[in-house]
Design a protein around this motif. Sequence first.
Motif, PDB file in Angstrom:
ATOM      1  N   PRO A   1       0.807  -1.222   0.000  1.00 21.41           N
ATOM      2  CA  PRO A   1       0.000   0.000   0.000  1.00 21.41           C
ATOM      3  C   PRO A   1       0.853   1.292   0.000  1.00 21.41           C
ATOM      4  CG  PRO A   1      -0.875  -1.570   1.578  1.00 21.41           C
ATOM      5  CD  PRO A   1       0.414  -2.146   1.082  1.00 21.41           C
ATOM      6  N   ASP A   2       2.066   1.228   0.575  1.00 22.14           N
ATOM      7  CA  ASP A   2       2.955   2.405   0.550  1.00 22.14           C
ATOM      8  C   ASP A   2       3.321   2.742  -0.891  1.00 22.14           C
ATOM      9  OD1 ASP A   2       2.918   1.750   3.239  1.00 22.14           O
ATOM     10  OD2 ASP A   2       5.046   1.242   3.374  1.00 22.14           O
TER      11      ASP A   2
ATOM     12  N   ARG B   1      -2.597   2.122  28.715  1.00 24.68           N
ATOM     13  CA  ARG B   1      -2.109   0.757  28.455  1.00 24.68           C
ATOM     14  C   ARG B   1      -0.606   0.619  28.564  1.00 24.68           C
ATOM     15  NH1 ARG B   1      -5.488  -2.839  24.352  1.00 24.68           N
ATOM     16  NH2 ARG B   1      -7.543  -2.192  25.057  1.00 24.68           N
ATOM     17  N   TYR B   2       0.115   1.663  28.191  1.00 24.09           N
ATOM     18  CA  TYR B   2       1.578   1.592  28.154  1.00 24.09           C
ATOM     19  C   TYR B   2       2.164   2.710  28.978  1.00 24.09           C
ATOM     20  CZ  TYR B   2       0.692  -1.726  24.435  1.00 24.09           C
ATOM     21  OH  TYR B   2       0.245  -2.808  23.744  1.00 24.09           O
ATOM     22  N   LYS B   3       3.440   2.541  29.315  1.00 24.52           N
ATOM     23  CA  LYS B   3       4.118   3.612  30.019  1.00 24.52           C
ATOM     24  C   LYS B   3       5.336   4.056  29.213  1.00 24.52           C
ATOM     25  CE  LYS B   3       6.471   0.430  33.202  1.00 24.52           C
ATOM     26  NZ  LYS B   3       6.215  -0.789  32.415  1.00 24.52           N
ATOM     27  N   ILE B   4       5.846   5.226  29.537  1.00 22.00           N
ATOM     28  CA  ILE B   4       7.031   5.753  28.857  1.00 22.00           C
ATOM     29  C   ILE B   4       8.156   4.722  28.973  1.00 22.00           C
ATOM     30  CG2 ILE B   4       8.752   7.625  28.867  1.00 22.00           C
ATOM     31  CD1 ILE B   4       6.026   8.723  28.196  1.00 22.00           C
ATOM     32  N   GLY B   5       8.821   4.465  27.852  1.00 24.21           N
ATOM     33  CA  GLY B   5       9.930   3.511  27.862  1.00 24.21           C
ATOM     34  C   GLY B   5       9.555   2.112  27.383  1.00 24.21           C
ATOM     35  N   ASP B   6       8.231   1.816  27.323  1.00 24.13           N
ATOM     36  CA  ASP B   6       7.811   0.494  26.834  1.00 24.13           C
ATOM     37  C   ASP B   6       8.188   0.327  25.360  1.00 24.13           C
ATOM     38  OD1 ASP B   6       6.738  -0.204  29.246  1.00 24.13           O
ATOM     39  OD2 ASP B   6       4.636   0.034  28.662  1.00 24.13           O
ATOM     40  N   LYS B   7       8.557  -0.897  24.996  1.00 20.54           N
ATOM     41  CA  LYS B   7       8.870  -1.207  23.591  1.00 20.54           C
ATOM     42  C   LYS B   7       7.618  -1.806  22.954  1.00 20.54           C
ATOM     43  CE  LYS B   7      13.543  -0.637  23.782  1.00 20.54           C
ATOM     44  NZ  LYS B   7      13.688   0.084  25.047  1.00 20.54           N
ATOM     45  N   VAL B   8       7.155  -1.159  21.892  1.00 17.96           N
ATOM     46  CA  VAL B   8       5.914  -1.600  21.255  1.00 17.96           C
ATOM     47  C   VAL B   8       6.068  -1.706  19.742  1.00 17.96           C
ATOM     48  CG1 VAL B   8       4.420  -0.622  23.060  1.00 17.96           C
ATOM     49  CG2 VAL B   8       5.008   0.763  21.042  1.00 17.96           C
ATOM     50  N   MET B   9       5.132  -2.460  19.136  1.00 25.29           N
ATOM     51  CA  MET B   9       4.991  -2.486  17.676  1.00 25.29           C
ATOM     52  C   MET B   9       3.529  -2.159  17.398  1.00 25.29           C
ATOM     53  SD  MET B   9       5.275  -6.597  17.046  1.00 25.29           S
ATOM     54  CE  MET B   9       4.013  -7.733  17.663  1.00 25.29           C
ATOM     55  N   SER B  10       3.278  -1.465  16.283  1.00 26.30           N
ATOM     56  CA  SER B  10       1.901  -1.028  16.061  1.00 26.30           C
ATOM     57  C   SER B  10       1.566  -0.874  14.595  1.00 26.30           C
ATOM     58  CB  SER B  10       1.666   0.324  16.759  1.00 26.30           C
ATOM     59  OG  SER B  10       0.300   0.700  16.649  1.00 26.30           O
ATOM     60  N   LEU B  11       0.318  -1.203  14.275  1.00 24.52           N
ATOM     61  CA  LEU B  11      -0.270  -0.810  13.004  1.00 24.52           C
ATOM     62  C   LEU B  11      -0.594   0.682  13.109  1.00 24.52           C
ATOM     63  CD1 LEU B  11      -1.653  -2.194  10.375  1.00 24.52           C
ATOM     64  CD2 LEU B  11      -3.763  -1.664  11.573  1.00 24.52           C
ATOM     65  N   VAL B  12      -0.327   1.440  12.051  1.00 25.98           N
ATOM     66  CA  VAL B  12      -0.696   2.864  12.031  1.00 25.98           C
ATOM     67  C   VAL B  12      -1.402   3.162  10.704  1.00 25.98           C
ATOM     68  CG1 VAL B  12       1.102   3.644  13.628  1.00 25.98           C
ATOM     69  CG2 VAL B  12       1.631   3.511  11.193  1.00 25.98           C
ATOM     70  N   ALA B  13      -2.215   4.205  10.681  1.00 22.01           N
ATOM     71  CA  ALA B  13      -2.968   4.538   9.455  1.00 22.01           C
ATOM     72  C   ALA B  13      -2.119   5.320   8.463  1.00 22.01           C
ATOM     73  CB  ALA B  13      -4.221   5.324   9.817  1.00 22.01           C
ATOM     74  N   GLY B  14      -0.871   5.596   8.843  1.00 23.63           N
ATOM     75  CA  GLY B  14       0.053   6.378   8.023  1.00 23.63           C
ATOM     76  C   GLY B  14       1.071   7.012   8.960  1.00 23.63           C
TER      77      GLY B  14
ATOM     78  N   LEU C   1      -7.560  -3.027   5.261  1.00 22.83           N
ATOM     79  CA  LEU C   1      -7.292  -2.799   6.687  1.00 22.83           C
ATOM     80  C   LEU C   1      -7.232  -1.313   7.040  1.00 22.83           C
ATOM     81  CD1 LEU C   1      -6.607  -4.124   9.387  1.00 22.83           C
ATOM     82  CD2 LEU C   1      -4.250  -4.386   8.621  1.00 22.83           C
ATOM     83  N   ARG C   2      -6.573  -0.533   6.190  1.00 22.57           N
ATOM     84  CA  ARG C   2      -6.238   0.840   6.552  1.00 22.57           C
ATOM     85  C   ARG C   2      -7.438   1.728   6.929  1.00 22.57           C
ATOM     86  NH1 ARG C   2      -2.468   4.802   2.833  1.00 22.57           N
ATOM     87  NH2 ARG C   2      -1.724   6.136   4.510  1.00 22.57           N
ATOM     88  N   PRO C   3      -8.543   1.691   6.166  1.00 19.99           N
ATOM     89  CA  PRO C   3      -9.660   2.592   6.501  1.00 19.99           C
ATOM     90  C   PRO C   3     -10.560   2.090   7.631  1.00 19.99           C
ATOM     91  CG  PRO C   3      -9.874   1.706   4.251  1.00 19.99           C
ATOM     92  CD  PRO C   3      -8.795   0.940   4.938  1.00 19.99           C
TER      93      PRO C   3
ATOM     94  N   THR D   1     -12.215   1.224  11.246  1.00 13.07           N
ATOM     95  CA  THR D   1     -12.335   2.112  12.412  1.00 13.07           C
ATOM     96  C   THR D   1     -11.316   1.739  13.491  1.00 13.07           C
ATOM     97  OG1 THR D   1     -13.896   0.664  13.546  1.00 13.07           O
ATOM     98  CG2 THR D   1     -14.834   2.306  12.041  1.00 13.07           C
ATOM     99  N   VAL D   2     -11.085   2.688  14.379  1.00 13.39           N
ATOM    100  CA  VAL D   2     -10.210   2.461  15.532  1.00 13.39           C
ATOM    101  C   VAL D   2     -10.682   1.229  16.301  1.00 13.39           C
ATOM    102  CG1 VAL D   2      -9.569   3.402  17.804  1.00 13.39           C
ATOM    103  CG2 VAL D   2      -9.428   4.848  15.760  1.00 13.39           C
ATOM    104  N   ALA D   3     -12.000   1.116  16.495  1.00 15.72           N
ATOM    105  CA  ALA D   3     -12.561  -0.012  17.260  1.00 15.72           C
ATOM    106  C   ALA D   3     -12.353  -1.343  16.535  1.00 15.72           C
ATOM    107  CB  ALA D   3     -14.048   0.224  17.518  1.00 15.72           C
ATOM    108  N   ASP D   4     -12.532  -1.355  15.208  1.00 14.53           N
ATOM    109  CA  ASP D   4     -12.313  -2.575  14.422  1.00 14.53           C
ATOM    110  C   ASP D   4     -10.876  -3.069  14.599  1.00 14.53           C
ATOM    111  OD1 ASP D   4     -14.815  -2.687  13.348  1.00 14.53           O
ATOM    112  OD2 ASP D   4     -14.263  -2.020  11.336  1.00 14.53           O
ATOM    113  N   LYS D   5      -9.933  -2.143  14.458  1.00 15.11           N
ATOM    114  CA  LYS D   5      -8.521  -2.530  14.563  1.00 15.11           C
ATOM    115  C   LYS D   5      -8.192  -2.969  15.990  1.00 15.11           C
ATOM    116  CE  LYS D   5      -7.141   0.618  10.860  1.00 15.11           C
ATOM    117  NZ  LYS D   5      -6.462   1.878  10.542  1.00 15.11           N
ATOM    118  N   ALA D   6      -8.792  -2.279  16.963  1.00 20.73           N
ATOM    119  CA  ALA D   6      -8.553  -2.648  18.362  1.00 20.73           C
ATOM    120  C   ALA D   6      -9.031  -4.079  18.632  1.00 20.73           C
ATOM    121  CB  ALA D   6      -9.267  -1.670  19.295  1.00 20.73           C
TER     122      ALA D   6
END
Length: 332
Positions: free
Chosen positions: A49-50, A85-98, A271-273, A275-280
């Motif tokens: 998609p990119d 859910r997270y605190k400063i310093g946590d290592k995370v991976m995430s889907l983003v909309a862009g 996937l990209r469009p 909703t926040v709730a769907d992805k959650a």
Amino acid sequence: MDKLPAQMTVVGISKPGGPEVLVPETRALPQVGPHDILIKVAAAGVNRPDVAQRSGAYPPPPGASDLPGLEVAGEVVALGKEATRYKIGDKVMSLVAGGGYAQYCLTHETHAMPVPDGFTMQEAAATPETLMTVWHNVFERGGLKAGETLLIHGGSSGIGTMAIQLAKAFGAKVIVTVGSQDKADACLKLGADRAINYKTEDFVAAAKAATDNVGPNLILDMVGGEYIERNYDAAAMDGRIVQIAFLSAPKATVNFAKLMVKRLHHTGSTLRPRTVADKAAMVEAITAKVLPLLKAGRVKPLMDSTFPLEKASEAHKRMESSQHIGKIVLTV
């Protein structure tokens, strides 16, 4: 925590076009919303998609960053007022909309997952988009069950290599189509039961031969075009076909009587469009059912290559060459 800079380096799309339109620029850090977390990006995944967005064919959804990049991994450096859910310093991976092609990237806290033990940041960045695409389309929409056969077109792609591992982990048989012996070998090594070279074999006949003439129960297709009707020919009775992209064409002339005669289901999704709730909800299901497999080392993204963020154009050239096997990642 060190004070955050006011500005960051990103890779933007100067105008629609080839890989050369991806250029580094300086931007202000994104504003953190109430439920957002700000990630200092260590690595960002590169996805089809990119490439489509860069060429002008896939505009970002309303409210999303205009920067490319749909998945990142890194460290949480700022939290929205209501993010818990997270605190400063946590290592995370995430889907983003862009916005992934940047030193800092925002995500909704419900879309982030902890980086699994034993994963490098590059591997973590290569995981969310393919994991969510495969989970939603193969398991939620496609309903793949243990003992069934899954046919994956583009078996050596980022999505294909993830789908092979997940399907095998959940007890299915896996057939893939690929365009070279190298790609076939890579898929078999990951656990595929049969790899069909579509350049030298007819995948319909080969898929039937590999399933005692029954045909695959589920087909994951990112090609479209003439594959649509051929999927109908290959599929088992009551088979399901899930469409996730059209690398060939979104239009085809198809004999839909086959849909009725075989009682097929043909569905699809993007996937990209969503909703926040769907992805959650997808993240929640994956956290429960799939993250344990990642933590145990049973499922891992297959890595093709990494490029520094500033060389995003080279990463896109690699993807468009279709020589890659597995995931391409930018390091920040």
